[in-house]
Design a protein around this motif. Structure first.
Motif, PDB file in Angstrom:
ATOM      1  N   ALA A  73       0.887  -1.168   0.000  1.00 52.97           N
ATOM      2  CA  ALA A  73       0.000   0.000   0.000  1.00 52.97           C
ATOM      3  C   ALA A  73       0.923   1.216   0.000  1.00 52.97           C
ATOM      4  N   GLN A  74       1.122   1.824  -1.159  1.00 52.27           N
ATOM      5  CA  GLN A  74       2.125   2.881  -1.302  1.00 52.27           C
ATOM      6  C   GLN A  74       1.892   4.020  -0.318  1.00 52.27           C
ATOM      7  N   GLN A  75       0.639   4.321  -0.009  1.00 50.42           N
ATOM      8  CA  GLN A  75       0.353   5.410   0.923  1.00 50.42           C
ATOM      9  C   GLN A  75       0.816   5.089   2.340  1.00 50.42           C
ATOM     10  N   SER A  76       1.176   3.847   2.623  1.00 48.99           N
ATOM     11  CA  SER A  76       1.633   3.463   3.959  1.00 48.99           C
ATOM     12  C   SER A  76       3.126   3.685   4.162  1.00 48.99           C
ATOM     13  N   VAL A  77       3.850   3.946   3.102  1.00 48.92           N
ATOM     14  CA  VAL A  77       5.298   4.094   3.181  1.00 48.92           C
ATOM     15  C   VAL A  77       5.649   5.333   4.002  1.00 48.92           C
ATOM     16  N   GLY A  78       6.552   5.146   4.969  1.00 44.78           N
ATOM     17  CA  GLY A  78       6.944   6.290   5.787  1.00 44.78           C
ATOM     18  C   GLY A  78       8.127   5.987   6.685  1.00 44.78           C
ATOM     19  N   VAL A  79       8.375   6.943   7.561  1.00 45.82           N
ATOM     20  CA  VAL A  79       9.495   6.855   8.500  1.00 45.82           C
ATOM     21  C   VAL A  79       9.118   5.935   9.651  1.00 45.82           C
ATOM     22  N   TYR A  80      10.089   5.141  10.099  1.00 46.99           N
ATOM     23  CA  TYR A  80       9.911   4.272  11.255  1.00 46.99           C
ATOM     24  C   TYR A  80      11.035   4.599  12.223  1.00 46.99           C
ATOM     25  N   GLY A  81      10.695   5.005  13.421  1.00 48.94           N
ATOM     26  CA  GLY A  81      11.721   5.405  14.382  1.00 48.94           C
ATOM     27  C   GLY A  81      12.324   6.734  13.961  1.00 48.94           C
ATOM     28  N   ASP A  82      13.639   6.854  14.116  1.00 46.22           N
ATOM     29  CA  ASP A  82      14.306   8.113  13.773  1.00 46.22           C
ATOM     30  C   ASP A  82      14.435   8.327  12.272  1.00 46.22           C
ATOM     31  N   ASP A  83      15.019   7.359  11.577  1.00 46.57           N
ATOM     32  CA  ASP A  83      15.208   7.500  10.132  1.00 46.57           C
ATOM     33  C   ASP A  83      15.021   6.174   9.415  1.00 46.57           C
ATOM     34  N   GLY A  84      14.265   5.274  10.061  1.00 49.06           N
ATOM     35  CA  GLY A  84      14.014   3.960   9.481  1.00 49.06           C
ATOM     36  C   GLY A  84      12.896   3.986   8.461  1.00 49.06           C
ATOM     37  N   PHE A  85      12.547   2.823   7.963  1.00 47.58           N
ATOM     38  CA  PHE A  85      11.558   2.663   6.893  1.00 47.58           C
ATOM     39  C   PHE A  85      10.431   1.757   7.346  1.00 47.58           C
ATOM     40  N   SER A  86       9.230   2.055   6.874  1.00 47.60           N
ATOM     41  CA  SER A  86       8.089   1.196   7.139  1.00 47.60           C
ATOM     42  C   SER A  86       7.139   1.227   5.954  1.00 47.60           C
ATOM     43  N   GLY A  87       6.565   0.077   5.655  1.00 48.86           N
ATOM     44  CA  GLY A  87       5.542  -0.031   4.622  1.00 48.86           C
ATOM     45  C   GLY A  87       4.629  -1.194   4.964  1.00 48.86           C
ATOM     46  N   VAL A  88       3.376  -1.099   4.572  1.00 43.36           N
ATOM     47  CA  VAL A  88       2.397  -2.139   4.874  1.00 43.36           C
ATOM     48  C   VAL A  88       1.981  -2.821   3.579  1.00 43.36           C
ATOM     49  N   TYR A  89       2.018  -4.142   3.610  1.00 47.59           N
ATOM     50  CA  TYR A  89       1.567  -4.965   2.498  1.00 47.59           C
ATOM     51  C   TYR A  89       0.176  -5.480   2.859  1.00 47.59           C
ATOM     52  N   TRP A  90      -0.747  -5.390   1.917  1.00 47.33           N
ATOM     53  CA  TRP A  90      -2.144  -5.701   2.181  1.00 47.33           C
ATOM     54  C   TRP A  90      -2.625  -6.812   1.255  1.00 47.33           C
ATOM     55  N   ALA A  91      -3.392  -7.749   1.826  1.00 45.24           N
ATOM     56  CA  ALA A  91      -3.983  -8.838   1.043  1.00 45.24           C
ATOM     57  C   ALA A  91      -5.447  -8.504   0.794  1.00 45.24           C
ATOM     58  N   LYS A  92      -5.786  -8.257  -0.440  1.00 46.51           N
ATOM     59  CA  LYS A  92      -7.152  -7.868  -0.811  1.00 46.51           C
ATOM     60  C   LYS A  92      -8.171  -8.944  -0.423  1.00 46.51           C
ATOM     61  N   GLU A  93      -7.820 -10.186  -0.644  1.00 49.63           N
ATOM     62  CA  GLU A  93      -8.770 -11.284  -0.403  1.00 49.63           C
ATOM     63  C   GLU A  93      -9.115 -11.477   1.068  1.00 49.63           C
ATOM     64  N   THR A  94      -8.125 -11.312   1.957  1.00 49.63           N
ATOM     65  CA  THR A  94      -8.353 -11.580   3.385  1.00 49.63           C
ATOM     66  C   THR A  94      -8.348 -10.315   4.238  1.00 49.63           C
ATOM     67  N   ASN A  95      -7.959  -9.196   3.636  1.00 51.54           N
ATOM     68  CA  ASN A  95      -7.832  -7.926   4.349  1.00 51.54           C
ATOM     69  C   ASN A  95      -6.742  -7.979   5.427  1.00 51.54           C
ATOM     70  N   ALA A  96      -5.852  -8.937   5.326  1.00 46.23           N
ATOM     71  CA  ALA A  96      -4.741  -9.055   6.277  1.00 46.23           C
ATOM     72  C   ALA A  96      -3.626  -8.096   5.872  1.00 46.23           C
ATOM     73  N   GLN A  97      -2.813  -7.724   6.862  1.00 42.92           N
ATOM     74  CA  GLN A  97      -1.717  -6.797   6.609  1.00 42.92           C
ATOM     75  C   GLN A  97      -0.421  -7.329   7.205  1.00 42.92           C
ATOM     76  N   ILE A  98       0.659  -7.052   6.481  1.00 41.67           N
ATOM     77  CA  ILE A  98       2.010  -7.336   6.979  1.00 41.67           C
ATOM     78  C   ILE A  98       2.758  -6.011   6.971  1.00 41.67           C
ATOM     79  N   GLN A  99       3.315  -5.650   8.113  1.00 42.50           N
ATOM     80  CA  GLN A  99       4.137  -4.440   8.162  1.00 42.50           C
ATOM     81  C   GLN A  99       5.596  -4.843   8.046  1.00 42.50           C
ATOM     82  N   LEU A 100       6.289  -4.227   7.102  1.00 43.82           N
ATOM     83  CA  LEU A 100       7.730  -4.391   6.950  1.00 43.82           C
ATOM     84  C   LEU A 100       8.354  -3.129   7.530  1.00 43.82           C
ATOM     85  N   SER A 101       9.244  -3.285   8.505  1.00 47.68           N
ATOM     86  CA  SER A 101       9.901  -2.115   9.087  1.00 47.68           C
ATOM     87  C   SER A 101      11.381  -2.401   9.279  1.00 47.68           C
ATOM     88  N   VAL A 102      12.165  -1.339   9.158  1.00 50.08           N
ATOM     89  CA  VAL A 102      13.609  -1.437   9.317  1.00 50.08           C
ATOM     90  C   VAL A 102      14.040  -0.226  10.133  1.00 50.08           C
TER      91      VAL A 102
END
Length: 189
Positions: A73-102
């Motif tokens: 979900a491109q609109q989910s891309v943002g800062v995580y912590g001080d200068d880290g990265f975060s983005g959320v992956y979404w499954a349309k069929e189940t509405n489940a989400q996985i957050q990837l953060s660094v």
């Protein structure tokens, strides 16, 4: 008084189909995830890194992953912590989400239980080693955390919607993005 109102509305009503003619020209799914096969010219890595930095994210902390049925979900891309990265992956069929953060840092057997799962404080965190990663659970969420060179990569999901196997697979598929993948992740200049 009613008659003049109808006369004024008639041109507006007739104009609506003309205005709508240009709508719907964007391809289905456009902008819904990372598409490394986009035919548009890919900006240089320096330009992409500048766009990432403008968001407050350290370019070296940007990662992407692949998981069947999930799209970024491109609109989910943002800062995580001080200068880290975060983005959320979404499954349309189940509405489940996985957050990837660094984020910068480390995780040890001693510090693992002290760090909340998914950043939700106040919940007890249980940690166990699973190969080179930590499997962590707490507060209805679970995640895999992998310590890399000076940073920790995490994939997190709701324990009732995302299986441990899906998280493990997403962790192992996580990688530094190619230029095309990075161009699809960060907002346009």
């Amino acid at each position: 008084m009613i008659r003049p109102v109808r006369v004024l509305l008639l041109p507006v009503v007739l104009l609506i189909p003309v205005l709508l003619t240009g709508c719907g020209t964007q391809k289905a799914g456009a902008g819904s995830g990372v598409d490394s096969s986009a035919s548009a010219a890919v900006p240089s890595r320096a330009e992409l890194d500048a766009r990432v930095s403008a968001l407050g994210i350290a370019p070296e902390l940007v990662y992407v992953t692949k998981s069947p049925g999930y799209a970024l979900a491109q609109q989910s891309v943002g800062v995580y912590g001080d200068d880290g990265f975060s983005g959320v992956y979404w499954a349309k069929e189940t509405n489940a989400q996985i957050q990837l953060s660094v984020e910068r840092g480390t995780m040890t057997a001693r510090s693992c239980p002290k760090q909340p799962v998914g950043g939700i404080a106040g919940e007890r965190t249980v940690c166990e080693r699973d190969g080179d990663a930590w499997y962590r659970a707490g507060g209805g969420r679970h995640e895999y955390a992998l310590v890399e060179k000076g940073h920790v990569l995490k994939v997190t999901g709701d324990a009732t919607k995302v299986t441990r196997a899906v998280l493990r697979s997403a962790l192992h598929a996580a990688h530094r993005p190619s230029d095309a993948e990075l161009a699809a992740v960060v907002p346009p200049a």
